[in-house]
Design a protein around this motif. Structure first.
Motif, mmCIF file in Angstrom:
data_model
loop_
_atom_site.group_PDB
_atom_site.id
_atom_site.type_symbol
_atom_site.label_atom_id
_atom_site.label_comp_id
_atom_site.label_asym_id
_atom_site.label_seq_id
_atom_site.Cartn_x
_atom_site.Cartn_y
_atom_site.Cartn_z
ATOM 1 N N ASN A 1 0.816 -1.209 0.000
ATOM 2 C CA ASN A 1 0.000 0.000 0.000
ATOM 3 C C ASN A 1 0.850 1.259 0.000
ATOM 4 O OD1 ASN A 1 -1.921 -1.945 0.364
ATOM 5 N ND2 ASN A 1 -2.527 -1.295 2.412
ATOM 6 N N SER B 1 -0.989 5.906 3.274
ATOM 7 C CA SER B 1 -0.046 5.058 2.551
ATOM 8 C C SER B 1 0.111 5.652 1.148
ATOM 9 C CB SER B 1 -0.584 3.624 2.490
ATOM 10 O OG SER B 1 -1.996 3.590 2.312
ATOM 11 N N SER C 1 1.579 5.895 -2.708
ATOM 12 C CA SER C 1 1.996 5.077 -3.852
ATOM 13 C C SER C 1 2.621 5.875 -4.978
ATOM 14 C CB SER C 1 0.791 4.311 -4.410
ATOM 15 O OG SER C 1 0.338 3.351 -3.483
ATOM 16 N N THR D 1 -3.662 6.756 -0.029
ATOM 17 C CA THR D 1 -4.741 5.925 0.496
ATOM 18 C C THR D 1 -4.538 5.817 2.006
ATOM 19 O OG1 THR D 1 -3.454 3.917 0.087
ATOM 20 C CG2 THR D 1 -4.958 4.626 -1.658
ATOM 21 N N SER E 1 -4.437 3.380 5.322
ATOM 22 C CA SER E 1 -4.250 1.976 5.660
ATOM 23 C C SER E 1 -4.093 1.778 7.164
ATOM 24 C CB SER E 1 -3.009 1.434 4.934
ATOM 25 O OG SER E 1 -3.187 1.468 3.530
ATOM 26 N N GLY F 1 -5.305 -4.473 1.470
ATOM 27 C CA GLY F 1 -5.297 -3.152 0.869
ATOM 28 C C GLY F 1 -5.737 -2.082 1.855
ATOM 29 N N PRO F 2 -5.781 -0.842 1.373
ATOM 30 C CA PRO F 2 -6.191 0.267 2.231
ATOM 31 C C PRO F 2 -7.636 0.101 2.702
ATOM 32 C CG PRO F 2 -5.221 1.052 0.168
ATOM 33 C CD PRO F 2 -5.448 -0.416 0.001
ATOM 34 N N SER G 1 -9.665 3.643 0.270
ATOM 35 C CA SER G 1 -8.799 3.390 -0.880
ATOM 36 C C SER G 1 -8.861 4.477 -1.928
ATOM 37 C CB SER G 1 -9.185 2.061 -1.521
ATOM 38 O OG SER G 1 -10.527 2.103 -1.943
#
Lengths: 636, 636
Positions: A114, A139, A141, A157, A159, A176-177, A180
């Protein structure tokens, strides 16, 4: 504000290795003019400007404070900050701190599914998943992210991570988050810094279960303005968060009032906290406050440059709109700190049951730490970072509560839309409410009364100045570590003297070196100013040492001391903390202006009374508490 | 159904290297009994069972077909399949194919931010972002994923990639997923295989702009059952997709009717396609159909084991529910293929303007490719995979349209809830609608009429059998590459003969080797059966060679040939494609049963008439079209 990681020179987080981070400043002569400091050996400036009583990592860069919490199992308060991920320390008194991990290494690092790029700010549910401290964090990316450029979808996102080892490590959930994506089809300017909180008023208004958790996420919408996105806990595992809308949105780059008292709302919010206060401190049913960072620039806006970051607070009313969505409407707003380097405040409820509060017999409090960027948000690229081997600090923790200013004359000064509001009105006097903020009681007491033998209290005789000039203290401190307190009273005529400035010079050199930093109040624009133009000889030889003045707006109201008493100007009550190069100016329990003052010379320890222009000032209750405590007894 | 990547033995996708994938079967004696094939050299079985006219990669494993589209710039039809990511080929006639990349290497591979673990099925908007082919696919971050286990949140998201080089590469957008999470707080069993489509009926029903794109995502909800999640395009950049609800949901493990005709809806849907058909083919205003995979198991459900995967179709009515959300309600449903290894059909509109359709003067069509797993979804672990060096194939492309069965006697056979429905009713006769599916016209014509000199057409004299036994064809094909066509007519009494079976033996050895595969129809359970118990001598020496029978249900209705004519049993019209080990049995334009038949002996090429039990059958119009075309003229 998040920074790209900068690895500390010659230091390593690897456990078990001897730390090569020892200062190497034996060869530097602080009685001689400084060279270009960038030519010195790595780490040779480690101690030169390093504060003693403040929170910062053992070495390297500190970013936003965040992820604080009181561990219900130990009662210890955990203070966190971004640092190659995030690192932290515990405290049982808000005075001394103990690194969670050796060498201050992180309790969470980026690099997972994430967060391949970065870990940004988060906040902790103390009894979360399985009753363990549970971190909700941003988190990351994709970079870059800034309100001045197109937003890369999915770059931020939210998390979860859980600690099962007393906070030394937060383990990311293998999934995952939990949040999201920003709200549907919103072209956001930012979507980060999830702040978890509970609020009895929201519970009641929204018909939530008692002690439901909420999350506010900071950001904004391109072309529309900054926003706080509100979410509500949906399930006991904290997996799902119901979106409740932009509970607070402001038009792009608008202001509170005319902008004098609370900067600009800007284009994007960051690091929003939401909490509720009464006059004692934290109260879940109290008045709702928020602290927030606001980002903005002057026209023309340059991509990837945010000229300004305002660290603000607001209190407000919460109502339901026609769709049943909660709406936050500010009723007053201000600056949490006026320093251009002071930002990203992160606070947390500190319960009365915590170790610190049990010892100090404090009620439930809301404690906030601000960040003092050491390189002006990464833009001071010429600063001798490798030579100092650390960058930035947190400011002293502050207690926030609802403040009252009583017996204020009901005139235009009180009636302006400012960082206060009228809560009572009688007989030509008003009572004002504002955000009260003070250095937390334990560190404030400790700063002024250390158990150390070296700690000295100097009482400087009070005096009245009515002619321009400086007057050195009878006894100045021997070091650059002290608290200066004083009350400054002004005649009412001072309001009309346009060039009148009164205050102190600190970190001043009595020799030909000529260093001095002037802290003064001027009625002309109702400002506290820190004049750094002569603060540092090093500023002339070395890049990145900021010599610009800092200033903040503080209104001294007309007040009467008792019913029917005489109108006078409110006394300016100053508390100046000089912790080597970190200088915090606090005033009247409602004003703070913090900055770096990087004096060079060893003899720049003098304090002077200061007056400029036409006017009179009386200095009273002048005290200097020298030495300060060491917040990090375990280090070195 | 997605498989973990298996790297082909001794082969590499690296461009420019000589392919080491040449078959090495010179030493194998197909006139002698097989050894344990796992003891043979790598790649030595490459040609043994490899089909010639089917779509499959040059080597290695093929997974789900997907990501087909017609490139508007070239008119070429692109066929895609999962293969270390996804790879594909183009065709201008649905007969011959050209790999998009050397060695069949992928046009998209996993390993990005969104898909660190895998790329699952997707679908293509031919004129998407910047007018370029735009892929919406399932980006996978966590494994395992299966309906039998807890769903790892965030394991499947939907992301975009665009091709700007004619489909040789699909470049992922440098951002997060466009559908980043299942619908709020749904504990899904799966959430994958986004299928983009346009539909004039939905546009009208929902008040969408004309030619709005929709996405159906396949999955289900734990404890509730399988679902299709419907989304609608929100913006011209395809960034946002508005969730329109579970437009189709079935109770967990329920069935259509009694389950005889359309398997089980199971617990989780996969690979759903949505499209609309009329009697000619694709029509955006036609009747709405869906093809879908349904996953289920017998009790007790074993974690990470899905016993069954049913490849189904349904047509249905779409209405708006009380909330204005579209609801799909099936009005008939069936199996797209009854073979236990046939699954994951992926279809696409093939416009009349495509190169293939321009040449064949075909109207707009909907063309679907099924997958024929080569190792039973990864469970046939003892199969000599390294020796064969390829695994699995697609089936021949099929044209789907609305079928009509006319002049059907209005009796209990017609009235059952089955893979048909009554559309007209008069004078004791009904007209039925069903899904018509045939091998696409171009490959069917090419299979039966190759330009190759080797292609031979054998007309086998018809005959009537009324006693049990087998009768070899007067002339059997010389190879294992042919199409067998025949019409089988039965007296009405055949319905009552419980042990009666009639059909053919194929891939039969006239010698003592004894290999034979029997394809027959039996009225007892209205089934077409492929008896593989004697199909392969290798099944006795080597694991993973399935000898289980395959069967599918086909109802032969009572019909009258003309108004007032005599009632008779509908003729069974068989088309059997034998492409080495791939055997497809098609019947009456509405039935398909495909499987592997891995005969070993070189002389196992005989065809025989077959009858068992009491009854009579007349074989007519028996044709064998030998040799088949090579679908891959560029390879080797």
């Amino acid at each position: 504000m998040k920074l790209n990681p900068i690895v500390a020179v010659g230091c390593s987080h690897a456990a078990g290795r001897a730390s090569p981070c020892q200062p190497q400043n034996g060869t530097i002569d602080y009685n001689a003019a400084p060279p270009n400091l960038s030519t010195l050996a790595n780490s040779s400036l480690f101690d030169t400007w390093r504060p003693r009583a403040h929170v910062l990592p053992p070495f390297g860069q500190i970013g936003d404070p965040c992820m604080h919490y009181t561990d219900p199992e130990t009662g210890l308060f955990h203070v966190g900050w971004l640092h190659n991920g995030a690192a932290g320390a515990t405290t049982d008194d808000l005075v001394t701190y103990h690194d969670l991990n050796p060498n201050g290494s992180p309790f969470i690092v980026p690099g997972g599914n994430n967060d391949p790029i970065a870990v940004f700010d988060g906040s902790v549910i103390p009894s979360g998943i399985d009753g363990k401290p549970t971190l909700l964090y941003t988190s990351v990316s994709f970079l870059p992210i800034q309100w001045t450029i197109n937003y890369t979808r999915g770059s931020e996102t939210q998390s979860l991570a859980v600690s099962r080892d007393g906070g030394r490590n937060f383990t990311k959930l293998p999934q995952g988050p939990v949040i999201s994506d920003p709200p549907f089809a919103l072209n956001v300017t930012g979507f980060r810094d999830p702040y978890v909180f509970q609020n009895a008023r929201l519970d009641s208004l929204l018909g939530s279960e008692n002690e439901t958790w909420y999350v506010v996420i900071s950001g904004g919408v391109h072309g529309e303005g900054p926003s706080q996105f509100l979410y509500r806990q949906h399930d006991p595992e904290f997996q799902y968060w119901e979106y409740l809308g932009e509970w607070w949105h402001e038009p792009a780059n608008s202001t509170w009032g005319n902008g004098d008292w609370a900067g600009r709302w800007g284009f994007n919010f960051e690091v929003a906290n939401v909490f509720s206060l009464d006059e004692r401190g934290y109260n879940p049913e109290g008045e709702i406050f928020t602290t927030l960072g606001a980002e903005w620039s002057l026209e023309p806006i340059v991509p990837q440059v945010s000229d300004f970051r305002d660290m603000l607070w607001a209190s407000g009313n919460v109502t339901l709109d026609d769709d049943g969505k909660p709406q936050f409407t500010p009723n007053m707003a201000g600056r949490l700190d006026w320093g251009a380097s002071a930002y990203a405040a992160a606070g947390k409820v500190l319960p009365s049951s915590s170790q610190a509060s049990t010892k100090s017999r404090a009620p439930d409090r809301f404690i906030s730490y601000l960040w003092l960027t050491g390189d002006f948000y990464g833009t001071a690229k010429d600063f001798p970072t490798a030579q100092q081997n650390w960058t930035g600090s947190l400011l002293l923790p502050r207690e926030l509560s609802v403040g009252r200013i009583r017996n204020v004359v009901d005139n235009h000064l009180a009636r302006e839309t400012g960082s206060w509001r009228t809560v009572a009105n009688a007989s030509g006097l008003v009572e004002l409410a504002t955000l009260k903020q003070e250095i937390a009681r334990e560190p404030l007491a400790a700063l002024k009364s250390s158990s150390s033998q070296q700690n000295k209290r100097i009482t400087e005789p009070g005096r009245t100045l009515s002619a321009p000039g400086v007057v050195a203290f009878a006894q100045s401190p021997a070091s650059k570590f002290y608290v200066l307190e004083a009350n400054l009273t002004f005649p009412r005529s001072a309001r009309d003297s346009s060039g009148f400035k009164a205050g102190f010079q600190i970190l001043a050199s009595p020799s030909e070196h000529g260093e001095a930093t002037t802290i003064y109040y001027q009625f002309a624009n109702e400002s506290v100013v820190i004049d750094r133009s002569k603060s540092s000889a090093a500023a002339k030889t070395t890049g990145g040492i900021d010599a610009r003045s800092e200033s903040g707006r503080l209104r001294l109201f007309d007040v009467v001391e008792e019913d029917g008493g005489e109108e006078k100007v409110e006394t300016l009550r100053l508390t100046v903390v000089v912790d080597n190069a970190v200088v915090e100016v606090h005033a009247n329990e409602r004003f703070a202006l913090s900055t770096w003052v990087r004096s060079w010379y060893a003899d720049s320890t003098e304090i002077r009374f200061f007056l400029e222009g036409e006017g009179e000032v009386t200095f009273g209750d002048v005290q200097v508490y020298e030495e300060l405590y060491d917040a990090w007894p375990d280090r070195r």
